[in-house]
Design a protein around this motif. Sequence first.
Motif, PDB file in Angstrom:
ATOM      1  N   ILE A 119       0.840  -1.198   0.000  1.00  0.00           N
ATOM      2  CA  ILE A 119       0.000   0.000   0.000  1.00  0.00           C
ATOM      3  C   ILE A 119       0.873   1.246   0.000  1.00  0.00           C
ATOM      4  N   LEU A 120       0.672   2.085  -1.007  1.00  0.00           N
ATOM      5  CA  LEU A 120       1.386   3.356  -1.064  1.00  0.00           C
ATOM      6  C   LEU A 120       1.016   4.210   0.139  1.00  0.00           C
ATOM      7  N   SER A 121       2.019   4.840   0.745  1.00  0.00           N
ATOM      8  CA  SER A 121       1.768   5.689   1.907  1.00  0.00           C
ATOM      9  C   SER A 121       2.381   7.065   1.696  1.00  0.00           C
ATOM     10  N   TYR A 122       1.837   8.023   2.426  1.00  0.00           N
ATOM     11  CA  TYR A 122       2.447   9.354   2.432  1.00  0.00           C
ATOM     12  C   TYR A 122       2.661   9.797   3.862  1.00  0.00           C
ATOM     13  N   THR A 123       3.609  10.697   4.039  1.00  0.00           N
ATOM     14  CA  THR A 123       3.896  11.238   5.355  1.00  0.00           C
ATOM     15  C   THR A 123       3.888  12.754   5.289  1.00  0.00           C
ATOM     16  N   HIS A 124       4.168  13.399   6.414  1.00  0.00           N
ATOM     17  CA  HIS A 124       4.129  14.852   6.515  1.00  0.00           C
ATOM     18  C   HIS A 124       5.539  15.427   6.440  1.00  0.00           C
ATOM     19  N   ASN A 138      13.427  16.306   1.662  1.00  0.00           N
ATOM     20  CA  ASN A 138      14.618  15.505   1.357  1.00  0.00           C
ATOM     21  C   ASN A 138      14.784  14.359   2.361  1.00  0.00           C
ATOM     22  N   ALA A 139      14.547  14.664   3.641  1.00  0.00           N
ATOM     23  CA  ALA A 139      14.696  13.648   4.682  1.00  0.00           C
ATOM     24  C   ALA A 139      13.652  12.547   4.530  1.00  0.00           C
ATOM     25  N   LYS A 140      12.429  12.913   4.177  1.00  0.00           N
ATOM     26  CA  LYS A 140      11.380  11.904   3.994  1.00  0.00           C
ATOM     27  C   LYS A 140      11.664  11.038   2.773  1.00  0.00           C
ATOM     28  N   ARG A 141      12.160  11.640   1.721  1.00  0.00           N
ATOM     29  CA  ARG A 141      12.488  10.862   0.523  1.00  0.00           C
ATOM     30  C   ARG A 141      13.655   9.908   0.813  1.00  0.00           C
ATOM     31  N   ALA A 142      14.554  10.339   1.671  1.00  0.00           N
ATOM     32  CA  ALA A 142      15.727   9.514   1.975  1.00  0.00           C
ATOM     33  C   ALA A 142      15.346   8.210   2.678  1.00  0.00           C
ATOM     34  N   ILE A 143      14.210   8.195   3.371  1.00  0.00           N
ATOM     35  CA  ILE A 143      13.769   6.956   4.031  1.00  0.00           C
ATOM     36  C   ILE A 143      12.715   6.231   3.205  1.00  0.00           C
ATOM     37  N   GLY A 144      12.524   6.667   1.964  1.00  0.00           N
ATOM     38  CA  GLY A 144      11.727   5.884   1.036  1.00  0.00           C
ATOM     39  C   GLY A 144      10.399   6.440   0.613  1.00  0.00           C
ATOM     40  N   PHE A 145       9.926   7.501   1.250  1.00  0.00           N
ATOM     41  CA  PHE A 145       8.600   8.006   0.906  1.00  0.00           C
ATOM     42  C   PHE A 145       8.571   8.540  -0.523  1.00  0.00           C
ATOM     43  N   GLN A 146       7.541   8.159  -1.243  1.00  0.00           N
ATOM     44  CA  GLN A 146       7.325   8.616  -2.612  1.00  0.00           C
ATOM     45  C   GLN A 146       6.158   9.602  -2.707  1.00  0.00           C
ATOM     46  N   ALA A 147       5.593   9.925  -1.562  1.00  0.00           N
ATOM     47  CA  ALA A 147       4.496  10.891  -1.492  1.00  0.00           C
ATOM     48  C   ALA A 147       4.602  11.628  -0.162  1.00  0.00           C
ATOM     49  N   VAL A 148       4.489  12.958  -0.180  1.00  0.00           N
ATOM     50  CA  VAL A 148       4.577  13.752   1.042  1.00  0.00           C
ATOM     51  C   VAL A 148       3.510  14.833   1.048  1.00  0.00           C
ATOM     52  N   ARG A 149       3.013  15.111   2.240  1.00  0.00           N
ATOM     53  CA  ARG A 149       2.140  16.262   2.444  1.00  0.00           C
ATOM     54  C   ARG A 149       3.012  17.427   2.858  1.00  0.00           C
ATOM     55  N   ARG A 201       7.555  21.649  -6.047  1.00  0.00           N
ATOM     56  CA  ARG A 201       7.535  20.896  -7.300  1.00  0.00           C
ATOM     57  C   ARG A 201       8.820  21.124  -8.096  1.00  0.00           C
ATOM     58  N   ASP A 202       9.308  22.342  -8.123  1.00  0.00           N
ATOM     59  CA  ASP A 202      10.546  22.637  -8.836  1.00  0.00           C
ATOM     60  C   ASP A 202      11.718  21.880  -8.220  1.00  0.00           C
ATOM     61  N   HIS A 203      11.681  21.721  -6.902  1.00  0.00           N
ATOM     62  CA  HIS A 203      12.778  21.063  -6.192  1.00  0.00           C
ATOM     63  C   HIS A 203      12.768  19.554  -6.409  1.00  0.00           C
ATOM     64  N   VAL A 204      11.597  18.935  -6.403  1.00  0.00           N
ATOM     65  CA  VAL A 204      11.530  17.475  -6.418  1.00  0.00           C
ATOM     66  C   VAL A 204      11.354  16.897  -7.814  1.00  0.00           C
ATOM     67  N   GLY A 205      10.971  17.721  -8.787  1.00  0.00           N
ATOM     68  CA  GLY A 205      10.718  17.188 -10.118  1.00  0.00           C
ATOM     69  C   GLY A 205       9.341  16.560 -10.212  1.00  0.00           C
ATOM     70  N   PRO A 206       9.070  15.846 -11.308  1.00  0.00           N
ATOM     71  CA  PRO A 206       7.705  15.380 -11.572  1.00  0.00           C
ATOM     72  C   PRO A 206       7.300  14.100 -10.857  1.00  0.00           C
ATOM     73  N   GLU A 207       8.241  13.358 -10.293  1.00  0.00           N
ATOM     74  CA  GLU A 207       7.921  12.014  -9.817  1.00  0.00           C
ATOM     75  C   GLU A 207       7.260  11.996  -8.431  1.00  0.00           C
ATOM     76  N   LEU A 208       7.730  12.827  -7.520  1.00  0.00           N
ATOM     77  CA  LEU A 208       7.203  12.795  -6.151  1.00  0.00           C
ATOM     78  C   LEU A 208       5.754  13.246  -6.126  1.00  0.00           C
ATOM     79  N   LYS A 209       4.924  12.513  -5.394  1.00  0.00           N
ATOM     80  CA  LYS A 209       3.529  12.894  -5.203  1.00  0.00           C
ATOM     81  C   LYS A 209       3.456  13.926  -4.082  1.00  0.00           C
ATOM     82  N   PHE A 338      -8.553   1.489  -3.283  1.00  0.00           N
ATOM     83  CA  PHE A 338      -7.752   2.125  -2.231  1.00  0.00           C
ATOM     84  C   PHE A 338      -6.601   2.883  -2.890  1.00  0.00           C
ATOM     85  N   GLY A 339      -6.434   4.163  -2.546  1.00  0.00           N
ATOM     86  CA  GLY A 339      -5.425   4.980  -3.204  1.00  0.00           C
ATOM     87  C   GLY A 339      -4.124   5.119  -2.446  1.00  0.00           C
ATOM     88  N   ILE A 340      -4.219   5.552  -1.186  1.00  0.00           N
ATOM     89  CA  ILE A 340      -3.009   5.879  -0.433  1.00  0.00           C
ATOM     90  C   ILE A 340      -3.358   5.893   1.049  1.00  0.00           C
TER      91      ILE A 340
END
Length: 405
Positions: A119-124, A138-149, A201-209, A338-340
Amino acid sequence: MKDRIVSAEVLVCSPTRNFVTLKVVTADGVVGYGDATLNGRELSVASYLRDHVAPLLIGRDPSRIEDTWQYLYRGVYWRRGPVTMAAIGAVDVALWDIKGKTLGQPVYQLLGGAVRDRILSYTHATGWDTAELLDSINAKRAIGFQAVRAQSGVPGLDSVYGVHRGAQGYEPAGRGAYPVEETWDTDAYLNHVPGVLAAVRDHVGPELKILHDAHHRLTPQQAARLGKSVEDLDLYWLEDLTPAEDQNALRLVRQHTTTPLAIGEVFNTIWDCHHLISENLIDFIRVAIVHAGGISHVRKIFALAEVHQVRGGPHGPSDVSPITLGASVHLGMATPNFGIQEFMGYDPLVDEVFPHAWSFDDGYLTPGEQPGIGVEMNEELASLYPYEPAYLPVARRRDGSMTDW
């Protein structure tokens, strides 16, 4: 003779924050746990369970989950609302836990089996200024998150929903006898946040949700303006733009933006959200398992949503216990639309009090294969941390009038 419920006990503890847990025990010695936490109103649910619901469970057949749900909902003239539905939700999850343990199966298998592998998850991600926010992402992406609020501070304000100045994390509930009062300025927010999200969006590019939460603070016109202003940023969703009570407000927003809309974490039943779902006014429904009557009821909400191509995105902050998160992950594994799943994570002490089979890895959650929900409770450790009064903040505009927190 069929197994029967012999005890139902309410356990309140505060290992870094308050949790209300229902423990149901059968004559065969099977224990089921359900979460009944309602942030800032915990003792109201504890009393509802202890004084009114728990006595009704004694002697009932724990395998009759749907019948018990109907009994607790239809058998009471005063229906709905967060206190009632959190209590029913706790019973429901505890009975699903017992059912899984009795049959030796994880709950998602009892719901029809897996429709996905994880299940895809997002964090804050939070920061008082944009630079801090980008560091947090950057810190959230470093531990694997592909979606952030993504939430940031607003110039001219001392506090903002989702962010604490100078803090690494966010904990809205403040300990003490009275809630903290915050000052809010919608115009300042609307002038600032589109630029912040553009920088993200400019910082992370198109991939991060990227997700963003307005926390019910905008009028329909203001919400439409925000949605339109960020359309080209390809947000995963804008959350809780307007007060959830006025469901027609989303119609105006929908007319002016194609940015996906999410709402519903304060909804408690299918009747609260059927209009938004059936008229395609939202893209994600955010009911929490604990506050919307448990697995049995939320699966019906998601089934209605599936017909209208609305996806589930359950509320999952750290103020619902690991039991609710486990229940949500099990339901998500068996739910096609189920989305996220929101996942803030827990303090290590909370994980110790509620040892669990669910796990997080590389941006995804999995429920594990332990029978039942897969979350237990270390009651001895929990007893060392008694309840402490804690309230969510309230918010006032600059002129002193109340607004939505």
